[in-house]
Design a protein around this motif. Structure first.
Motif, PDB file in Angstrom:
ATOM      1  N   LEU A 242      62.007   8.922 -44.592  1.00  0.00           N
ATOM      2  CA  LEU A 242      61.127  10.080 -44.449  1.00  0.00           C
ATOM      3  C   LEU A 242      60.089   9.838 -43.360  1.00  0.00           C
ATOM      4  CD1 LEU A 242      59.919  12.796 -45.395  1.00  0.00           C
ATOM      5  CD2 LEU A 242      58.610  11.502 -47.109  1.00  0.00           C
ATOM      6  N   GLY A 243      59.523   8.638 -43.343  1.00  0.00           N
ATOM      7  CA  GLY A 243      58.528   8.322 -42.325  1.00  0.00           C
ATOM      8  C   GLY A 243      59.094   8.424 -40.927  1.00  0.00           C
ATOM      9  N   LEU A 244      60.300   7.900 -40.720  1.00  0.00           N
ATOM     10  CA  LEU A 244      60.933   8.003 -39.408  1.00  0.00           C
ATOM     11  C   LEU A 244      61.208   9.461 -39.047  1.00  0.00           C
ATOM     12  CD1 LEU A 244      63.406   4.994 -39.646  1.00  0.00           C
ATOM     13  CD2 LEU A 244      61.494   5.203 -38.055  1.00  0.00           C
ATOM     14  N   ALA A 245      61.669  10.239 -40.042  1.00  0.00           N
ATOM     15  CA  ALA A 245      61.923  11.654 -39.789  1.00  0.00           C
ATOM     16  C   ALA A 245      60.638  12.377 -39.393  1.00  0.00           C
ATOM     17  CB  ALA A 245      62.541  12.310 -41.020  1.00  0.00           C
ATOM     18  N   LEU A 246      59.517  12.024 -40.022  1.00  0.00           N
ATOM     19  CA  LEU A 246      58.236  12.648 -39.671  1.00  0.00           C
ATOM     20  C   LEU A 246      57.841  12.326 -38.234  1.00  0.00           C
ATOM     21  CD1 LEU A 246      56.194  12.006 -42.951  1.00  0.00           C
ATOM     22  CD2 LEU A 246      57.075  14.203 -42.136  1.00  0.00           C
ATOM     23  N   VAL A 247      58.087  11.084 -37.820  1.00  0.00           N
ATOM     24  CA  VAL A 247      57.797  10.717 -36.434  1.00  0.00           C
ATOM     25  C   VAL A 247      58.660  11.523 -35.472  1.00  0.00           C
ATOM     26  CG1 VAL A 247      57.917   8.847 -34.734  1.00  0.00           C
ATOM     27  CG2 VAL A 247      57.011   8.398 -37.011  1.00  0.00           C
ATOM     28  N   PHE A 248      59.953  11.657 -35.799  1.00  0.00           N
ATOM     29  CA  PHE A 248      60.863  12.341 -34.889  1.00  0.00           C
ATOM     30  C   PHE A 248      60.605  13.847 -34.857  1.00  0.00           C
ATOM     31  CE2 PHE A 248      63.780   8.623 -35.976  1.00  0.00           C
ATOM     32  CZ  PHE A 248      63.365   7.903 -34.866  1.00  0.00           C
ATOM     33  N   VAL A 249      60.236  14.434 -35.999  1.00  0.00           N
ATOM     34  CA  VAL A 249      59.871  15.855 -36.006  1.00  0.00           C
ATOM     35  C   VAL A 249      58.627  16.076 -35.155  1.00  0.00           C
ATOM     36  CG1 VAL A 249      58.995  17.720 -37.454  1.00  0.00           C
ATOM     37  CG2 VAL A 249      60.981  16.406 -38.197  1.00  0.00           C
ATOM     38  N   GLY A 250      57.636  15.204 -35.330  1.00  0.00           N
ATOM     39  CA  GLY A 250      56.457  15.290 -34.484  1.00  0.00           C
ATOM     40  C   GLY A 250      56.795  15.089 -33.021  1.00  0.00           C
ATOM     41  N   GLY A 251      57.765  14.190 -32.754  1.00  0.00           N
ATOM     42  CA  GLY A 251      58.185  13.961 -31.374  1.00  0.00           C
ATOM     43  C   GLY A 251      58.815  15.188 -30.756  1.00  0.00           C
ATOM     44  N   ALA A 252      59.616  15.913 -31.532  1.00  0.00           N
ATOM     45  CA  ALA A 252      60.222  17.141 -31.018  1.00  0.00           C
ATOM     46  C   ALA A 252      59.150  18.167 -30.670  1.00  0.00           C
ATOM     47  CB  ALA A 252      61.194  17.712 -32.052  1.00  0.00           C
ATOM     48  N   ALA A 253      58.159  18.315 -31.563  1.00  0.00           N
ATOM     49  CA  ALA A 253      57.059  19.246 -31.283  1.00  0.00           C
ATOM     50  C   ALA A 253      56.248  18.777 -30.083  1.00  0.00           C
ATOM     51  CB  ALA A 253      56.169  19.378 -32.520  1.00  0.00           C
ATOM     52  N   GLY A 254      56.058  17.459 -29.982  1.00  0.00           N
ATOM     53  CA  GLY A 254      55.287  16.925 -28.869  1.00  0.00           C
ATOM     54  C   GLY A 254      55.964  17.130 -27.537  1.00  0.00           C
ATOM     55  N   LYS A 255      57.286  16.995 -27.513  1.00  0.00           N
ATOM     56  CA  LYS A 255      58.011  17.203 -26.263  1.00  0.00           C
ATOM     57  C   LYS A 255      57.849  18.649 -25.797  1.00  0.00           C
ATOM     58  CE  LYS A 255      61.615  14.873 -25.244  1.00  0.00           C
ATOM     59  NZ  LYS A 255      62.949  14.254 -25.161  1.00  0.00           N
ATOM     60  N   PHE A 256      57.923  19.590 -26.739  1.00  0.00           N
ATOM     61  CA  PHE A 256      57.752  21.000 -26.384  1.00  0.00           C
ATOM     62  C   PHE A 256      56.317  21.283 -25.949  1.00  0.00           C
ATOM     63  CE2 PHE A 256      56.468  25.275 -27.668  1.00  0.00           C
ATOM     64  CZ  PHE A 256      57.376  26.049 -26.957  1.00  0.00           C
ATOM     65  N   LEU A 257      55.343  20.820 -26.740  1.00  0.00           N
ATOM     66  CA  LEU A 257      53.936  21.112 -26.467  1.00  0.00           C
ATOM     67  C   LEU A 257      53.467  20.449 -25.178  1.00  0.00           C
ATOM     68  CD1 LEU A 257      51.190  22.272 -27.342  1.00  0.00           C
ATOM     69  CD2 LEU A 257      50.826  20.175 -28.674  1.00  0.00           C
ATOM     70  N   LEU A 296      49.842  10.871 -41.006  1.00  0.00           N
ATOM     71  CA  LEU A 296      49.518  10.770 -39.586  1.00  0.00           C
ATOM     72  C   LEU A 296      50.755  10.618 -38.701  1.00  0.00           C
ATOM     73  CD1 LEU A 296      46.399   8.403 -39.687  1.00  0.00           C
ATOM     74  CD2 LEU A 296      46.420  10.808 -38.998  1.00  0.00           C
ATOM     75  N   LEU A 297      51.894  10.292 -39.301  1.00  0.00           N
ATOM     76  CA  LEU A 297      53.080  10.007 -38.491  1.00  0.00           C
ATOM     77  C   LEU A 297      53.546  11.189 -37.631  1.00  0.00           C
ATOM     78  CD1 LEU A 297      55.231   7.683 -40.787  1.00  0.00           C
ATOM     79  CD2 LEU A 297      53.777   7.083 -38.846  1.00  0.00           C
ATOM     80  N   PRO A 298      53.518  12.450 -38.120  1.00  0.00           N
ATOM     81  CA  PRO A 298      53.904  13.541 -37.208  1.00  0.00           C
ATOM     82  C   PRO A 298      53.016  13.637 -35.980  1.00  0.00           C
ATOM     83  CG  PRO A 298      53.929  14.296 -39.486  1.00  0.00           C
ATOM     84  CD  PRO A 298      53.277  12.944 -39.486  1.00  0.00           C
ATOM     85  N   LEU A 299      51.708  13.430 -36.155  1.00  0.00           N
ATOM     86  CA  LEU A 299      50.791  13.466 -35.008  1.00  0.00           C
ATOM     87  C   LEU A 299      51.066  12.303 -34.066  1.00  0.00           C
ATOM     88  CD1 LEU A 299      48.437  14.912 -33.670  1.00  0.00           C
ATOM     89  CD2 LEU A 299      46.874  13.542 -35.075  1.00  0.00           C
ATOM     90  N   LEU A 300      51.334  11.129 -34.644  1.00  0.00           N
ATOM     91  CA  LEU A 300      51.699   9.981 -33.811  1.00  0.00           C
ATOM     92  C   LEU A 300      52.981  10.259 -33.040  1.00  0.00           C
ATOM     93  CD1 LEU A 300      51.414   7.071 -32.840  1.00  0.00           C
ATOM     94  CD2 LEU A 300      52.476   6.312 -34.984  1.00  0.00           C
ATOM     95  N   GLY A 301      53.949  10.890 -33.696  1.00  0.00           N
ATOM     96  CA  GLY A 301      55.194  11.228 -33.013  1.00  0.00           C
ATOM     97  C   GLY A 301      54.972  12.188 -31.863  1.00  0.00           C
ATOM     98  N   MET A 302      54.039  13.125 -32.014  1.00  0.00           N
ATOM     99  CA  MET A 302      53.765  14.096 -30.948  1.00  0.00           C
ATOM    100  C   MET A 302      53.302  13.402 -29.673  1.00  0.00           C
ATOM    101  SD  MET A 302      51.910  17.277 -32.918  1.00  0.00           S
ATOM    102  CE  MET A 302      51.679  18.147 -31.364  1.00  0.00           C
ATOM    103  N   VAL A 303      52.317  12.518 -29.796  1.00  0.00           N
ATOM    104  CA  VAL A 303      51.797  11.860 -28.594  1.00  0.00           C
ATOM    105  C   VAL A 303      52.733  10.751 -28.127  1.00  0.00           C
ATOM    106  CG1 VAL A 303      49.393  12.469 -29.018  1.00  0.00           C
ATOM    107  CG2 VAL A 303      50.319  10.387 -30.053  1.00  0.00           C
ATOM    108  N   LEU A 304      53.435  10.120 -29.055  1.00  0.00           N
ATOM    109  CA  LEU A 304      54.358   9.039 -28.697  1.00  0.00           C
ATOM    110  C   LEU A 304      55.496   9.550 -27.832  1.00  0.00           C
ATOM    111  CD1 LEU A 304      54.949   5.971 -29.340  1.00  0.00           C
ATOM    112  CD2 LEU A 304      56.429   6.815 -31.172  1.00  0.00           C
ATOM    113  N   ASN A 305      55.981  10.737 -28.141  1.00  0.00           N
ATOM    114  CA  ASN A 305      57.129  11.297 -27.435  1.00  0.00           C
ATOM    115  C   ASN A 305      56.734  12.315 -26.368  1.00  0.00           C
ATOM    116  OD1 ASN A 305      59.984  10.987 -27.390  1.00  0.00           O
ATOM    117  ND2 ASN A 305      60.225  13.042 -28.211  1.00  0.00           N
ATOM    118  N   GLY A 306      55.494  12.763 -26.403  1.00  0.00           N
ATOM    119  CA  GLY A 306      55.089  13.848 -25.518  1.00  0.00           C
ATOM    120  C   GLY A 306      55.110  13.479 -24.051  1.00  0.00           C
ATOM    121  N   THR A 307      54.791  12.221 -23.732  1.00  0.00           N
ATOM    122  CA  THR A 307      54.759  11.825 -22.322  1.00  0.00           C
ATOM    123  C   THR A 307      56.118  12.009 -21.662  1.00  0.00           C
ATOM    124  OG1 THR A 307      53.070  10.172 -22.863  1.00  0.00           O
ATOM    125  CG2 THR A 307      54.172   9.951 -20.742  1.00  0.00           C
ATOM    126  N   SER A 308      57.186  11.773 -22.410  1.00  0.00           N
ATOM    127  CA  SER A 308      58.521  11.784 -21.798  1.00  0.00           C
ATOM    128  C   SER A 308      58.856  13.153 -21.214  1.00  0.00           C
ATOM    129  CB  SER A 308      59.580  11.374 -22.824  1.00  0.00           C
ATOM    130  OG  SER A 308      59.638  12.286 -23.903  1.00  0.00           O
TER     131      SER A 308
END
Length: 383
Positions: A242-257, A296-308
């Motif tokens: 679940l934690g990994l999924a939360l990071v990846f969901v946040g990452g998807a939102a971060g890539k778009f945002l 906090l993991l979805p928010l971390l995923g957003m910034v972690l993946n957003g740069t790409s």
């Protein structure tokens, strides 16, 4: 019928992107199980992840060239089939060496996806390809969230070997879909006539690639240790998934945002926010108990993946007029995926030496080193 062909190309290419990226990241869910079953250290576990990513990175450019000489659709279908075959081998041998061989074969198969599927979408839509390419990129993040979560659910009822076999079955089914229903990929010359050429300052590509390599290293290093950090906070295996999924969901939102933020506020400001936010949130997650860390993991995923998403969008701006954009993207993918293969090994060795907490702390510090490179890159980008 002709108007449906680009949409069908995008749909199948997006499905390929989702499944291949999901297969790449489901490995994180399996790392704690492999550690227990084979008695491996963090460095050895990172090396297993690196075998998959390394074979995928090394063959990006060769796969693109193979598709230019042969039928690209057939190469993509065969590559997807090889990914499934590799997972079958990884789950059936019962040894570390067999696991390594299976992961290497699976990575070899996945190397076909990025260069061929992205080129198929770009050529299907021509000069109107930016939006569809954004959808294609976003589909990969959907796979990163869905496939690891599916693996976690399967592991609640089945062994990891059987669970991996079922995922392999999905890849075989997708290979059939690609071979039978994906429209032929347009030749490169026809697509090039539709695409505007954009030039950039000399040296800009090297700076952009350096940022991409460092950013990918931070992301892959953190994801390698995240399952163990959550486990040490008291998380059971389904919670780790679940934690990994939360990071990846946040990452998807971060890539778009962040793609939107980069276009509106500029590459430099967006990179400073994402990399600084990544470092700050890593420190907070390290210190927090399990429940706050999960929140906090979805928010971390957003910034972690957003740069790409910002970096991929900047590749055309730093491609010189005499250079091929396809070759520039292939080199950029090779560098970043290569970083994804090597950096977990380096961070894993550090984890064996000083422990996972300090290894994750190192990823936060590396994220901060990206900021000076972003300031150096900014003058070389078009406004």
């Amino acid at each position: 019928m002709e108007t449906l062909r680009p949409k069908r190309t995008l749909g199948i290419a997006g499905a390929a992107h989702a499944l291949h990226d999901g297969c790449t990241d489901l490995i994180y869910v399996l790392l704690p199980l492999w550690q227990t079953e084979f008695g491996l250290g963090y460095g050895a576990l990172a090396l297993l992840r690196g075998v998959y990513a390394g074979s995928m990175a090394a063959l990006q450019v060769p796969a693109g060239r193979l598709a230019e000489r042969w039928n690209g659709r057939a190469v993509l279908a065969c590559g997807t089939l090889f990914t499934g075959l590799g997972f079958v081998i990884a789950g059936s041998t019962g040894s570390v060496w067999g696991l390594c061989a299976g992961l290497a074969i699976a990575g070899l198969g996945s190397s076909t996806q990025h260069p061929i599927a992205s080129a198929a979408v770009s050529r299907a839509y021509g000069s109107a390809g930016r939006g569809p390419l954004g959808v294609y990129n976003f589909s990969g993040d959907i796979g990163k969230a869905a496939i690891p979560a599916l693996m976690s659910l399967l592991l609640m009822a089945l062994s990891w070997q059987l669970s991996l076999g079922l995922i392999a079955g999905l890849t075989v089914a997708l290979a059939v879909v690609i071979a039978v229903w994906m429209p032929p990929i347009a030749p490169a010359t026809a697509a090039a006539e539709k695409r505007p050429r954009i030039g950039g300052g000399r040296g800009g590509f090297r700076l952009l690639l350096t940022i991409g390599i460092l950013d990918t290293g931070v992301r892959m290093g953190l994801l390698t240790f995240l399952p163990f950090l959550l486990r040490d906070k008291g998380a059971a295996l389904p919670t780790v998934g679940l934690g990994l999924a939360l990071v990846f969901v946040g990452g998807a939102a971060g890539k778009f945002l962040c793609g939107w933020l980069g276009a509106r506020f500029g590459t430099l400001r967006t990179i400073v926010v994402t990399e600084g936010g990544t470092a700050a949130l890593i420190f907070v997650v390290l210190a927090a108990p399990l429940l706050p860390a999960l929140l906090l993991l979805p928010l971390l995923g957003m910034v972690l993946n957003g740069t790409s998403s910002v970096l991929y969008g900047a590749v055309p701006e730093v491609t010189l007029p005499h250079q091929s954009q396809e070759r520039a993207f292939a080199l950029f993918y090779t560098g970043t995926i290569g970083s994804g293969a090597l950096s977990p090994v380096l961070y894993g060795a550090l984890g064996d030496a000083v422990g996972p907490v300090w290894a994750v702390t190192a990823t936060a510090l590396v994220a901060l080193t990206v900021v000076p490179f972003a300031f150096a890159l900014a003058p070389r980008l078009e406004r």
